[in-house]
Design a protein around this motif. Structure first.
Motif, short mmCIF file in Angstrom:
data_model
loop_
_atom_site.label_atom_id
_atom_site.label_comp_id
_atom_site.label_asym_id
_atom_site.label_seq_id
_atom_site.Cartn_x
_atom_site.Cartn_y
_atom_site.Cartn_z
N ARG A 66 0.83 -1.21 0.00
CA ARG A 66 0.00 0.00 0.00
C ARG A 66 0.87 1.26 0.00
O ARG A 66 0.58 2.23 -0.72
CB ARG A 66 -0.94 0.01 1.20
N LEU A 67 1.92 1.24 0.81
CA LEU A 67 2.81 2.39 0.85
C LEU A 67 3.49 2.61 -0.50
O LEU A 67 3.56 3.74 -1.00
CB LEU A 67 3.87 2.20 1.93
N ALA A 68 3.98 1.54 -1.09
CA ALA A 68 4.69 1.65 -2.36
C ALA A 68 3.76 2.10 -3.48
O ALA A 68 4.13 2.92 -4.33
CB ALA A 68 5.35 0.33 -2.71
N LEU A 69 2.55 1.57 -3.51
CA LEU A 69 1.59 1.98 -4.53
C LEU A 69 1.21 3.45 -4.39
O LEU A 69 0.83 4.10 -5.37
CB LEU A 69 0.34 1.10 -4.45
N GLY A 70 1.34 3.99 -3.18
CA GLY A 70 1.09 5.40 -2.96
C GLY A 70 2.28 6.28 -3.28
O GLY A 70 2.20 7.50 -3.16
N GLY A 71 3.40 5.66 -3.68
CA GLY A 71 4.58 6.44 -4.03
C GLY A 71 5.47 6.79 -2.87
O GLY A 71 6.39 7.61 -3.01
N ASN A 72 5.26 6.19 -1.70
CA ASN A 72 6.03 6.52 -0.51
C ASN A 72 7.53 6.36 -0.76
O ASN A 72 8.00 5.26 -1.04
CB ASN A 72 5.60 5.63 0.65
N PRO A 73 8.31 7.45 -0.67
CA PRO A 73 9.74 7.37 -0.99
C PRO A 73 10.52 6.43 -0.09
O PRO A 73 11.44 5.73 -0.56
CB PRO A 73 10.22 8.82 -0.83
N THR A 74 10.20 6.40 1.19
CA THR A 74 10.95 5.55 2.12
C THR A 74 10.69 4.08 1.83
O THR A 74 11.62 3.27 1.77
CB THR A 74 10.57 5.88 3.57
N ALA A 75 9.43 3.72 1.65
CA ALA A 75 9.11 2.32 1.33
C ALA A 75 9.75 1.90 0.01
O ALA A 75 10.27 0.79 -0.12
CB ALA A 75 7.60 2.13 1.28
N MET A 76 9.70 2.79 -0.96
CA MET A 76 10.19 2.46 -2.30
C MET A 76 11.66 2.07 -2.32
O MET A 76 12.09 1.25 -3.13
CB MET A 76 9.95 3.66 -3.22
N GLU A 77 12.43 2.64 -1.40
CA GLU A 77 13.87 2.34 -1.38
C GLU A 77 14.16 0.85 -1.28
O GLU A 77 15.16 0.37 -1.82
CB GLU A 77 14.54 3.04 -0.19
N LEU A 78 13.31 0.13 -0.58
CA LEU A 78 13.60 -1.27 -0.27
C LEU A 78 13.80 -2.12 -1.51
O LEU A 78 14.58 -3.08 -1.47
CB LEU A 78 12.47 -1.85 0.59
N VAL A 79 13.13 -1.82 -2.59
CA VAL A 79 13.25 -2.65 -3.79
C VAL A 79 14.20 -2.06 -4.83
O VAL A 79 14.30 -2.57 -5.95
CB VAL A 79 11.86 -2.92 -4.42
N TRP A 80 14.91 -1.01 -4.47
CA TRP A 80 15.88 -0.40 -5.39
C TRP A 80 17.29 -0.35 -4.80
O TRP A 80 18.17 0.32 -5.35
CB TRP A 80 15.43 1.02 -5.77
N LEU A 81 17.54 -1.04 -3.72
CA LEU A 81 18.84 -0.98 -3.07
C LEU A 81 19.91 -1.64 -3.93
O LEU A 81 19.65 -2.64 -4.62
CB LEU A 81 18.80 -1.69 -1.71
N PRO A 82 21.15 -1.14 -3.88
CA PRO A 82 22.27 -1.89 -4.46
C PRO A 82 22.38 -3.25 -3.79
O PRO A 82 22.05 -3.40 -2.60
CB PRO A 82 23.48 -1.01 -4.14
N ASP A 83 22.84 -4.24 -4.52
CA ASP A 83 22.87 -5.61 -4.00
C ASP A 83 23.61 -5.73 -2.68
O ASP A 83 23.22 -6.52 -1.80
CB ASP A 83 23.52 -6.55 -5.02
N ASP A 84 24.69 -4.97 -2.51
CA ASP A 84 25.50 -5.12 -1.31
C ASP A 84 24.83 -4.59 -0.04
O ASP A 84 25.32 -4.84 1.06
CB ASP A 84 26.86 -4.44 -1.49
N LEU A 85 23.71 -3.89 -0.19
CA LEU A 85 23.02 -3.35 0.98
C LEU A 85 21.90 -4.24 1.48
O LEU A 85 21.33 -4.00 2.55
CB LEU A 85 22.48 -1.95 0.68
N TYR A 86 21.57 -5.29 0.74
CA TYR A 86 20.56 -6.22 1.23
C TYR A 86 21.16 -7.15 2.27
O TYR A 86 22.25 -7.68 2.10
CB TYR A 86 19.99 -7.06 0.08
N GLU A 87 20.42 -7.35 3.36
CA GLU A 87 20.86 -8.27 4.41
C GLU A 87 20.01 -9.54 4.42
O GLU A 87 20.47 -10.58 4.90
CB GLU A 87 20.78 -7.57 5.77
#
Length: 236
Positions: A66-87
């Motif tokens: 819901r947050l991402a569909l609303g364009g929420n910038p903070t939520a959106m970051e999660l699916v655009w991170l560089p590979d080395d930042l995923y834990e």
């Protein structure tokens, strides 16, 4: 904080942007799936878990959508991170990354990113007017807060415009020093933030976005149903 069924999580915030300094906190953002059986009761499961030291936010999968569909910038970051930042990455998390562009829409990206940038600008204005919170703070603390808000304003404008114009989101900023200089400039004169915000408002207005006017929520719905099937374990 222990949360089960984490689908995707990583390091966000200033560390991800390339704007961290020695005293910066490390912020983490993630998503989890509530057990499907828990969704059927009178009281649904908790939708978000937030903790400090370390700073971490986890959203339930439906809330994140819901947050991402609303364009929420903070939520959106999660699916655009560089590979080395995923834990944490799981197959369902990777599926979500694969459909990330379907969450985007021109109007919602423009409104969300400019809206968040405007919030930062208002904080700068309020601080310059001497809000009750900052009247009691020493000048160095006020300057640090002002510079931080200014950096976030510039980042939101730049990232939002990039996403609006190209359909791609770069988490790490180009030329971090220019953001630090801008922060120092605004700390010395908060009015200096106004021209940058107006510049990006005009850029959004004159640019034709590559994004559709509405997001494709059918892709999010299909993904979420796969999540629910995966975590369905009926009680005995």
């Amino acid at each position: 904080m222990t949360v089960q069924n984490i689908l995707l999580s990583g390091i966000v915030g200033s560390t991800a942007y390339g704007l961290a300094h020695a005293g910066s906190d490390v912020d983490r953002l993630g998503m989890f799936a509530a057990p499907t059986e828990e969704l059927h009761g009178l009281h649904g499961p908790k939708e978000s878990y937030v903790s400090k030291a370390p700073d971490s936010t986890l959203h339930e999968a439906a809330k994140w959508c819901r947050l991402a569909l609303g364009g929420n910038p903070t939520a959106m970051e999660l699916v655009w991170l560089p590979d080395d930042l995923y834990e944490v990455r799981t197959p369902l998390g990777d599926e979500l990354i694969g459909i990330r562009t379907t969450f985007l829409s021109a109007r919602r990206v423009r409104d969300a990113y400019l809206g968040y940038a405007t919030q930062q600008f208002r904080k700068l204005q309020n601080r310059n007017d001497g809000t009750p919170t900052d009247v009691e703070a020493d000048a160095a603390t006020v300057a640090r807060r002002t510079a931080k808000n200014a950096r976030h304003l510039k980042r939101l404008c730049q990232q939002g415009y990039e996403l609006y114009a190209t359909g791609e989101l770069s988490i790490r900023v180009d030329d971090p020093e220019s953001y630090r200089r801008f922060g120092e400039q605004v700390a010395a004169d908060p009015a200096a933030a106004g021209p940058l915000l107006r510049e990006y408002e005009e850029a959004f207005t004159r640019t034709r976005s590559v994004l559709p006017e509405q997001p494709d929520d059918t892709a999010a719905e299909a993904w979420l149903r796969r999540v629910r099937r995966h975590f369905y374990a009926p009680g005995e």
